[in-house]
Write an enzyme that holds these catalytic residues in place. Structure first.
Site, PDB file in Angstrom:
ATOM      1  N   ARG A 146      -0.660   7.925   3.943  1.00  0.00           N
ATOM      2  CA  ARG A 146      -1.851   7.253   4.795  1.00  0.00           C
ATOM      3  C   ARG A 146      -1.231   5.968   5.111  1.00  0.00           C
ATOM      4  O   ARG A 146      -1.563   5.395   6.340  1.00  0.00           O
ATOM      5  CB  ARG A 146      -3.003   7.202   3.793  1.00  0.00           C
ATOM      6  N   ARG A 157       0.886  -1.085  -0.033  1.00  0.00           N
ATOM      7  CA  ARG A 157       0.132   0.025  -0.025  1.00  0.00           C
ATOM      8  C   ARG A 157       0.749   1.212   0.113  1.00  0.00           C
ATOM      9  O   ARG A 157       0.629   2.148  -0.663  1.00  0.00           O
ATOM     10  CB  ARG A 157      -0.839  -0.219   1.247  1.00  0.00           C
ATOM     11  N   TYR A 164     -14.297  10.589  -1.385  1.00  0.00           N
ATOM     12  CA  TYR A 164     -13.313  10.232  -2.394  1.00  0.00           C
ATOM     13  C   TYR A 164     -13.339  10.770  -3.691  1.00  0.00           C
ATOM     14  O   TYR A 164     -12.287  10.727  -4.417  1.00  0.00           O
ATOM     15  CB  TYR A 164     -13.437   8.700  -2.691  1.00  0.00           C
ATOM     16  N   HIS A 210     -16.677   4.512  -4.561  1.00  0.00           N
ATOM     17  CA  HIS A 210     -15.790   5.643  -4.179  1.00  0.00           C
ATOM     18  C   HIS A 210     -15.948   6.674  -5.185  1.00  0.00           C
ATOM     19  O   HIS A 210     -15.015   7.636  -5.346  1.00  0.00           O
ATOM     20  CB  HIS A 210     -14.360   5.305  -3.858  1.00  0.00           C
ATOM     21  N   ASN A 229     -10.943  -4.297  -1.228  1.00  0.00           N
ATOM     22  CA  ASN A 229     -11.216  -3.003  -2.260  1.00  0.00           C
ATOM     23  C   ASN A 229     -10.196  -3.510  -3.412  1.00  0.00           C
ATOM     24  O   ASN A 229      -9.235  -4.112  -3.155  1.00  0.00           O
ATOM     25  CB  ASN A 229     -10.571  -1.803  -1.556  1.00  0.00           C
ATOM     26  N   CYS A 248     -19.223  -1.752   0.475  1.00  0.00           N
ATOM     27  CA  CYS A 248     -18.261  -0.783   0.879  1.00  0.00           C
ATOM     28  C   CYS A 248     -18.975   0.054   2.055  1.00  0.00           C
ATOM     29  O   CYS A 248     -20.069   0.560   1.926  1.00  0.00           O
ATOM     30  CB  CYS A 248     -17.648   0.196  -0.241  1.00  0.00           C
ATOM     31  N   ASP A 249     -18.193   0.275   3.008  1.00  0.00           N
ATOM     32  CA  ASP A 249     -18.928   1.042   4.303  1.00  0.00           C
ATOM     33  C   ASP A 249     -18.451   2.554   4.055  1.00  0.00           C
ATOM     34  O   ASP A 249     -18.985   3.196   5.280  1.00  0.00           O
ATOM     35  CB  ASP A 249     -18.411   0.441   5.691  1.00  0.00           C
TER      36      ASP A 249
END
Length: 444
Positions: A286, A97, A266, A203, A151, A173-174
């Site tokens: 992040r 990531r 997003y 998103h 995701n 997706c929450d």
């Protein structure tokens, strides 16, 4: 379908989000009577840490004798006899990531885990990982329901649609729930009274109305007015994370410049990529924040459990994340037809968008799965144009995965809505090919 003594598997069991899901399961045993929980993860160390934490949680809730808890890295052992699988994979872990976020920023483009070219890098890894999970479910537990949080949702759901069209699966997706919960908490609403209408890609969408049953009207206009004049503050489940405060501030900007709709936060990465790049520390993204925060806290929790420390050990608050997937599972099991935001094949749900687009819209969920709600109106050209371009880019990337096509991958990278030129698109693609190695399919 079994309705009692359910066997549940969490794929990606070592995730730091697992405690939130398990806490929701514990709170929901009357409507979702599970008696077996298996944590499956290819990362044995992370899985073992989480096993210790979950075992502690079950003991604390006096459920140690009622719920059999297992951990495994063996797919056959994990999935055989499963009734529900909750999937939350992070293929490549936080280290990959970090590269997803930092490589695009070397070229002045958005670095983000699910959006932009970082999201595409993650997407190709996730497709490979999730298709493997779906193949295990198809082979070892063909009657099980797979509820997916992995995701980037639009990409992985498109790939599963092509490879396993008959799998019993919900893709959710929450993020929409987090948006609603944050607004409700800030402005004094009860989200449980809301019936929202929303459309988009994952998103990448907009609220068109939020009907509040308690006052018998659409409260979206007043929410938009309040958002213009009152700053949204980070909800407790994101407390201490300055990047979320920046996201809510950007939502205010989006509603000011493009009024009438409440956007998914997003969308800032697509509408204002320059601002994102300017305000992001390319050396500390992040991924670094999460590794230094939630990841370390989880590791510390596992240590305290093993060493049997006294006092309050558990330290997590994930908002509605765990409750949302639990509510979906219960709605399937009990045929409740509760309403959720899900990623589904369009098939006319948005009338003027291609039928094979994977869209995020409200849907009722029961024993037979998702029943999407038709919008019954054509979306405006601005939203449609953004969605069509991004959807085409995502489909090209999934083509690239199945066809092992470098050309399709380059087209996808170039068309991504955060990219201004084919030059950086190609440079970043080539960098990602080296960085991802065997996580990606070979592109020729």
């Amino acid at each position: 379908m079994k309705t009692n003594h359910l066997n549940v598997v969490i794929a990606g069991g070592g995730s730091t989000y697992t405690p939130g899901i398990v806490q929701a399961m514990i709170s929901s045993r009357e409507r979702f009577p599970f008696s077996s929980l298996t944590l499956y993860d290819i990362d044995e160390e992370r899985n073992d840490d989480m096993f210790e934490i979950i075992r502690y949680m079950l003991k604390k809730e006096a459920l140690s004798n009622e719920v059999d808890l297992y951990q495994t890295t063996d797919a056959q052992e994990a999935f055989t006899g499963a009734d529900f699988i909750f999937s939350q994979l992070r293929v490549g872990g936080m280290k990959m990531r970090e590269l997803d976020e930092k490589i695009p920023m070397k070229y002045g483009l958005v670095g983000q885990e699910t959006c932009g070219l970082g999201g595409f890098s993650y997407g190709l890894r996730s497709i490979k990982g999730l298709l493997e999970i779906v193949s295990y479910v198809d082979h070892y537990a063909p009657d099980a329901w797979l509820l997916n949080y992995t995701n980037p949702e639009t990409l992985v759901s498109e790939a599963v649609r092509r490879a396993f069209p008959d799998v019993k699966m919900l893709n959710a997706c929450d993020m929409t729930i987090s948006i609603e919960e944050t607004i409700a908490t800030n402005y004094g609403y009860d989200r449980k009274n809301w019936i929202p209408m929303y459309y988009g890609l994952n998103h990448f969408g907009w609220y068109t109305s939020i009907y509040d049953k308690s006052v018998d009207r659409d409260v979206l206009p007043e929410i938009l007015e309040r958002l213009e004049n009152e700053r949204l503050h980070v909800a407790d489940f994101n407390a201490g994370d300055d990047t979320w405060q920046e996201a809510w501030d950007m939502m205010r900007l989006m509603t000011k410049n493009f009024p009438g709709y409440l956007p998914n936060n997003y969308l800032e990465y697509y509408l204002y990529p320059n601002r994102t790049v300017e305000h992001t520390d390319s050396s500390y993204t992040r991924a670094n924040i999460v590794m230094d925060g939630r990841e370390k806290r989880t590791k510390e929790m596992a240590r305290k459990v093993r060493e049997q420390e006294k006092g309050e050990i558990l330290d997590f608050n994930f908002g509605e994340h765990g409750n949302y997937i639990m509510d979906m599972a219960a709605s399937i099991l009990n045929d409740n037809h509760d309403r959720f935001m899900l990623i589904v094949p369009n098939k006319g749900t948005i009338p003027n968008l291609r039928d094979d687009a994977m869209v995020e819209v409200p849907a009722y969920v029961g024993r037979t799965g998702a029943e999407p709600i038709s919008l019954r109106f054509a979306i405006n050209d601005f939203h449609k144009g953004l969605m069509e371009a991004q959807n085409a880019a995502e489909k090209l990337l999934v083509d690239a995965y199945f066809e092992h096509s470098y050309q399709k991958a380059l087209q996808a990278f170039t068309l991504n809505q955060t990219v201004y030129s084919a030059d950086p698109a190609k440079q970043i693609l080539d960098d990602f090919i080296k960085a991802n190695g065997d996580y990606w399919p070979e592109l020729n």
